[in-house]
Scaffold this active site. Structure first.
Site, PDB file in Angstrom:
ATOM      1  N   TYR A   1      -5.588   6.015  -8.896  1.00 34.03           N
ATOM      2  CA  TYR A   1      -6.737   5.185  -8.491  1.00 34.03           C
ATOM      3  C   TYR A   1      -8.003   5.601  -9.228  1.00 34.03           C
ATOM      4  O   TYR A   1      -8.796   4.751  -9.644  1.00 34.03           O
ATOM      5  CB  TYR A   1      -6.947   5.284  -6.973  1.00 34.03           C
TER       6      TYR A   1
ATOM      7  N   CYS B   1       0.816  -1.208   0.000  1.00 38.70           N
ATOM      8  CA  CYS B   1       0.000   0.000   0.000  1.00 38.70           C
ATOM      9  C   CYS B   1       0.854   1.263   0.000  1.00 38.70           C
ATOM     10  O   CYS B   1       1.693   1.443   0.891  1.00 38.70           O
ATOM     11  CB  CYS B   1      -0.912  -0.017   1.233  1.00 38.70           C
TER      12      CYS B   1
END
Length: 340
Positions: free
Chosen positions: A184, A53
């Site tokens: 994203y 992440c």
């Protein structure tokens, strides 16, 4: 990076609905004065991360640079979530050895009974109570740099110098909106126009950043700051996952001479590359986002040998750690064993 553990369609939901990043639900702070009830205290808190992440990777880099390893212990989750989100299957018996839990969601539940929202990393957990303290990914690293100073290592750099904070904040805002979050929005877009707007925004901002870095070694001032950490964690993932998996493919990082040299410079700086695990990164994105990559096949490339090639960025001047020193070797238990 988060997951609502009550999703009915789990990993397959990624890429099938418009992307919107949720605000951190638990925004308490660990501070020197303990004003939120959580005072800075060595050994009391556990930082939970996924090495996959980018938001959690900020905390990993900050913790290393500041020498907080002895003050804040580290829990690393499996890069592949299931529908209950982040799990501790890398640890013996599938439990975190300090917190004694199988899923990070258990710390959320301990904090708020019946909690059904997103479960995200990075997260700071209070070890004595087992309760989540904060999942505020935007604030955790800033507090590491400012509120935890009493526990910094000797020679720790100033990652958020007060005279430069307004400029750092301005640079970080643009990078967050268009790059950190923009990849994203492009990758999880459900409409062509939505994707194109996000993708163009990514590369427009990267072009601006490249111009800024053409004659400056670092983003703000002549030392590494929080702004560099936040850009690095997206750049280091760019060719491995964002270029292909998220369709941010107008060009590769390796095709931009300035950004590629800048990323290599940081990667070769102690505290950056020694926190990166490309195996975790690729397995997470390609196996978890089944709405984007239904087969779950993880690509073999790109090759990693270029990350250790000369970058020549030192010719621009700058002092990576200012008046401080590089961090020492990572603790043995936290050293990378694969993918770097």
């Amino acid at each position: 990076m988060s997951r609502a553990h009550d999703d009915t369609d789990g990993n397959a939901a990624y890429g099938k609905k418009p992307f919107k990043r949720a605000k951190s639900h638990f925004a308490d702070r660990v501070t020197a004065d303990g004003k939120d009830g959580w005072p800075v205290e060595a050994g009391r808190y556990r930082l939970v991360v996924s090495r996959a992440c980018p938001w959690a990777s900020r905390a990993l880099v900050s913790r290393r640079l500041l020498g907080l390893e002895g003050a804040v212990s580290l829990a690393v989750t499996d890069p592949v979530q299931d529908d209950r989100s982040w799990r501790f299957t890398l640890d013996p018996g599938g439990r975190d050895p300090v917190l004694g839990i199988r899923y990070l969601s258990e710390a959320y539940e301990a904090r708020e009974r019946g909690y059904s929202g997103g479960v995200s990393v990075p997260a700071i957990v209070d070890v004595p109570s087992g309760k989540l303290v904060t999942n505020d990914y935007q604030r955790i690293t800033l507090d590491f740099a400012t509120e935890w100073k009493a526990l910094h290592r000797p020679g720790a750099p100033d990652l958020y110098p007060e005279p430069l904070r307004a400029e750092i904040d301005e640079v970080m805002e643009g990078v967050y909106r268009d790059v950190n979050n923009g990849v994203y929005r492009a990758g999880f877009a459900t409409r062509q126009g939505e994707y194109e707007d996000a993708c163009r925004g990514v590369f427009r901002r990267l072009d601006l950043v490249a111009r800024r870095l053409a004659d400056h070694r670092y983003l703000v001032g002549d030392t590494i700051t929080e702004a560099d950490i936040r850009l690095f964690t997206t750049l280091v993932r760019f060719d491995a996952v964002y270029h292909g998996h998220f369709k941010c493919n107008q060009w590769k990082l390796t095709e931009n001479p300035v950004l590629w040299a800048y990323a290599r410079d940081l990667h070769q700086t102690p505290g950056f590359g020694d926190t990166v695990d490309f195996d975790h990164i690729k397995r997470h994105y390609y196996r978890v986002h089944t709405g984007v990559n239904p087969t779950g096949i993880v690509p073999l490339g790109p090759g990693l040998s270029g990350w250790v090639t000369p970058h020549h960025r030192a010719e621009l001047g700058g002092r990576p750690f200012g008046d401080g020193t590089p961090p020492g070797p990572a603790p043995a238990a936290e050293r990378m064993t694969s993918g770097d």
